[in-house]
Design a protein around this motif. Structure first.
Motif, short mmCIF file in Angstrom:
data_model
loop_
_atom_site.label_atom_id
_atom_site.label_comp_id
_atom_site.label_asym_id
_atom_site.label_seq_id
_atom_site.Cartn_x
_atom_site.Cartn_y
_atom_site.Cartn_z
N PHE A 186 0.86 -1.20 -0.02
CA PHE A 186 0.04 -0.04 0.09
C PHE A 186 0.88 1.27 -0.01
CE2 PHE A 186 -2.24 3.44 2.12
CZ PHE A 186 -3.51 3.35 1.46
N LEU A 187 0.73 2.10 -1.05
CA LEU A 187 1.40 3.41 -1.01
C LEU A 187 0.64 4.73 -1.28
CD1 LEU A 187 4.65 3.84 -2.35
CD2 LEU A 187 2.99 4.81 -4.17
N SER A 188 0.69 5.42 -0.24
CA SER A 188 -0.09 6.62 -0.44
C SER A 188 0.95 7.87 -0.84
CB SER A 188 -0.53 7.10 1.03
OG SER A 188 -1.37 8.11 0.95
N VAL A 189 0.26 8.65 -1.83
CA VAL A 189 1.01 9.61 -2.20
C VAL A 189 0.81 11.16 -1.98
CG1 VAL A 189 1.87 10.84 -4.61
CG2 VAL A 189 1.72 8.32 -4.53
N HIS A 190 1.51 11.92 -1.44
CA HIS A 190 1.19 13.39 -0.87
C HIS A 190 2.28 14.26 -1.28
CE1 HIS A 190 -2.26 12.01 1.95
NE2 HIS A 190 -1.66 10.63 1.54
N ILE A 191 1.75 15.43 -1.05
CA ILE A 191 2.87 16.62 -1.30
C ILE A 191 2.65 17.30 0.26
CG2 ILE A 191 3.40 18.65 -2.51
CD1 ILE A 191 2.44 16.36 -4.28
N ASN A 192 3.81 17.74 0.77
CA ASN A 192 3.80 18.20 2.02
C ASN A 192 3.78 19.80 1.76
OD1 ASN A 192 4.35 18.41 4.76
ND2 ASN A 192 6.41 16.73 4.83
N ALA A 193 3.59 20.23 3.18
CA ALA A 193 3.54 21.90 3.33
C ALA A 193 4.16 22.05 4.68
CB ALA A 193 2.35 22.38 3.17
N PHE A 194 4.87 23.35 4.87
CA PHE A 194 5.21 23.83 6.17
C PHE A 194 5.19 25.39 6.25
CE2 PHE A 194 6.64 19.74 7.41
CZ PHE A 194 6.91 19.67 8.76
N ARG A 195 4.85 25.74 7.44
CA ARG A 195 4.89 27.06 7.30
C ARG A 195 6.22 27.91 7.09
NH1 ARG A 195 2.84 26.90 13.40
NH2 ARG A 195 4.17 24.88 13.08
N ASP A 196 7.32 27.02 7.55
CA ASP A 196 8.64 27.67 7.31
C ASP A 196 8.90 27.26 5.59
OD1 ASP A 196 11.55 28.06 6.52
OD2 ASP A 196 12.15 26.90 8.29
N LYS A 197 8.84 28.21 4.84
CA LYS A 197 8.94 28.20 3.35
C LYS A 197 10.29 27.60 2.63
CE LYS A 197 4.93 31.17 2.32
NZ LYS A 197 4.10 29.86 2.76
N ARG A 198 11.16 27.75 3.73
CA ARG A 198 12.66 27.03 3.21
C ARG A 198 12.65 25.70 3.32
NH1 ARG A 198 15.68 30.55 7.61
NH2 ARG A 198 13.77 29.64 8.72
N ARG A 199 11.65 25.11 4.07
CA ARG A 199 11.61 23.68 4.23
C ARG A 199 11.59 23.00 2.89
NH1 ARG A 199 9.45 18.62 6.05
NH2 ARG A 199 10.71 17.90 7.72
N GLN A 200 12.43 21.99 2.37
CA GLN A 200 12.15 21.43 1.14
C GLN A 200 12.57 19.93 1.26
OE1 GLN A 200 14.89 22.09 -2.05
NE2 GLN A 200 15.82 23.71 -0.92
N GLY A 201 12.26 19.08 0.20
CA GLY A 201 12.71 17.89 0.28
C GLY A 201 11.74 16.71 0.16
N GLY A 233 5.34 7.53 11.61
CA GLY A 233 4.63 8.76 11.94
C GLY A 233 3.40 8.28 12.12
N PRO A 234 2.26 8.77 12.93
CA PRO A 234 1.12 8.42 13.10
C PRO A 234 -0.05 8.81 12.04
CG PRO A 234 1.45 10.40 14.42
CD PRO A 234 2.81 10.06 13.71
N PHE A 235 0.17 8.23 11.12
CA PHE A 235 -0.59 8.61 9.70
C PHE A 235 -2.03 7.86 9.72
CE2 PHE A 235 3.27 10.33 8.94
CZ PHE A 235 2.97 11.34 8.42
N TRP A 236 -3.17 8.34 9.90
CA TRP A 236 -4.22 7.47 9.96
C TRP A 236 -4.56 6.46 8.79
CZ3 TRP A 236 -6.85 6.18 13.87
CH2 TRP A 236 -8.29 5.64 13.92
N THR A 237 -4.04 7.14 7.55
CA THR A 237 -4.43 6.34 6.44
C THR A 237 -3.70 4.96 6.37
OG1 THR A 237 -4.73 6.78 4.02
CG2 THR A 237 -2.76 7.38 4.83
N LEU A 238 -2.67 4.93 7.24
CA LEU A 238 -1.86 3.48 7.20
C LEU A 238 -2.44 2.73 8.25
CD1 LEU A 238 1.65 5.10 6.87
CD2 LEU A 238 0.29 4.22 5.12
N ILE A 239 -3.16 3.17 9.15
CA ILE A 239 -3.81 2.25 10.10
C ILE A 239 -4.74 1.26 9.83
CG2 ILE A 239 -5.37 2.32 12.34
CD1 ILE A 239 -3.97 4.85 13.17
N GLY A 240 -4.39 0.05 10.37
CA GLY A 240 -5.41 -1.12 9.73
C GLY A 240 -4.77 -1.83 8.53
N CYS A 241 -3.85 -1.21 7.75
CA CYS A 241 -3.35 -1.95 6.63
C CYS A 241 -2.85 -3.20 7.15
CB CYS A 241 -2.16 -1.20 6.31
SG CYS A 241 -2.68 -0.06 4.60
N GLU A 242 -3.04 -4.27 6.21
CA GLU A 242 -2.55 -5.35 6.73
C GLU A 242 -1.46 -6.15 5.86
OE1 GLU A 242 -6.04 -8.15 6.22
OE2 GLU A 242 -7.13 -7.22 7.99
#
Ligand SMILES: [Zn+2]
Length: 391
Positions: free
Chosen positions: A242-257, A335-344
């Motif tokens: 199972f692979l979930s695809v996301h884009i991150n965002a932070f208040r600190d705009k310098r954060r990248q990667g 990390g505590p990502f709800w979308t991964l909880i319960g994956c078998e």
């Protein structure tokens, strides 16, 4: 009375299920019928099974005084043939099992238990046909593997599936967010939900063109899919990854990667900040989830998920680095990502870039960059499968 929510619900959104080609979706206004309540007392546990037939949301709770395990099944009613009460014999830690209508559209199943004699219990759903299972383990017996469940982690933490190097057949790709949930966004109108879907579809194309994997998407259009349902789809289809695809965002705009997550609890505030944002559509707090996760990680594919995360992270950074040498590797983390909880199955969530960082936002607009991201994830999936000894 202490009430604890430990079940994760299943919401039968007809449109969502139709989009996934799942059969048997009931109309939302239709009540499912509980047609059987069964129980068996085995040497070391008692299993109570509520046969429902169609996917339904449920919530479990417990009270201590009196000791009760309660499961409410929503959008359901009881077939009159079902007996209202049963007293299990050969089982001195359950006094009675009851099924009653809690309201016109909710069915309540209660097990009166002697918690002093109960070691632990778990409530979960099985499919085809849909049923809710309550397993109750008594205190006095030595812990042993629950019967009839998925393979237990072996001594070194790897599951039997991995040790036997069983091939990977089905991969679930989960494009983050969708529909009314845009995910993160920038001032120019770039939306996480669109980028995640685009990258996921590119990844599907690569897998379809070059492999024989069965690729299952949790969504392939701009629709809202509850986080809990994404795992349900993966489990129901007996997917291997199972692979979930996301884009991150932070208040600190310098954060990248780029960073890749697997399910675990975390003390890192930045991880929890990302998780809180990704979990925004659930009503669970990080604190509530922490408790659930502590329970779950013992039996989940945590080591395999971490391996999968490392393969994807490494290959994604390497692939992008060929064209974008300044790509930043933020590593893999629990990390505590709800979308991964319960994956078998082994499951990860990839944050492929930061929409909040001007350079990465600009790159995300480019087809070439998104294609390279898909390519990097694809390479990572293949590397993981090859590491299992079969591909
Ligand atoms: Zn997201």
């Amino acid at each position: 009375m202490r009430i604890r929510r430990i079940g994760w619900g299943l919401l039968a959104a007809a449109g969502f299920l139709a989009a996934l080609g799942t059969q048997g979706a009931a109309g939302q206004d239709q009540l499912a019928e509980v047609y059987n309540l069964r129980y068996f007392t085995h040497a070391n546990f008692t299993r109570i099974v509520v046969d429902i037939g169609s996917l339904r949301e449920y919530a479990s709770a417990e009270t201590r005084n009196p000791g009760r395990i309660v499961v409410d099944i929503l959008q359901a009613r009881i077939n009159p043939i079902v007996r209202e009460e049963a007293i299990p014999d050969r089982c001195d830690y359950i006094n009675m099992i009851r099924i009653v209508p809690k309201s016109d559209a909710t069915v309540r199943v209660t097990a009166d238990v002697d918690f002093a004699r109960v070691k632990r219990y778990q409530v979960y759903a099985l499919f085809d046909p849909f049923r809710i299972v309550i397993d109750i383990y008594p205190q006095e017996r030595a812990p042993s593997a629950p019967a009839g469940k998925k393979p237990q982690p072996a001594r070194d933490g790897y599951s039997m599936a991995r040790q036997l190097a069983l091939g990977i057949k089905a991969i679930v790709i989960d494009p983050g967010h969708g529909g009314t949930d845009p995910g993160c966004l920038d001032a120019s109108g770039l939306l996480e939900k669109d980028l995640a879907l685009d990258i996921s579809l590119r990844l599907r194309e690569l897998l379809r063109a070059n492999t024989k994997f069965d690729v299952i998407m949790t969504r392939e259009t701009d629709i809202f899919v509850p986080l809990e349902n994404r795992t349900v789809v993966a489990n129901q289809r007996k997917a291997d990854l199972f692979l979930s695809v996301h884009i991150n965002a932070f208040r600190d705009k310098r954060r990248q990667g780029i960073e890749t997550f697997y399910l675990n609890f975390s003390a890192d505030p930045r991880v929890n900040e990302t998780a809180a944002r990704e979990n925004a559509t659930t009503t669970k707090t990080i604190g509530e989830m922490d408790k659930i996760i502590r329970k779950i990680v013992q039996n989940s594919k945590i080591i395999e998920s971490r391996d999968l995360a490392q393969k994807i992270q490494g290959n994604l950074v390497r692939t992008l680095g060929r064209q974008y040498p300044d790509v930043k590797d933020l590593g893999t983390k629990g990390g505590p990502f709800w979308t991964l909880i319960g994956c078998e199955m082994p499951s990860v969530l990839v944050e492929v870039s930061h929409i909040s960082n001007p350079l990465e936002a600009q790159r995300l607009r480019s087809d070439v960059y998104r294609q390279q991201i898909a390519r990097g994830i694809y390479e990572g999936l293949l590397a993981y499968v090859q590491s299992l000894g079969k591909g």
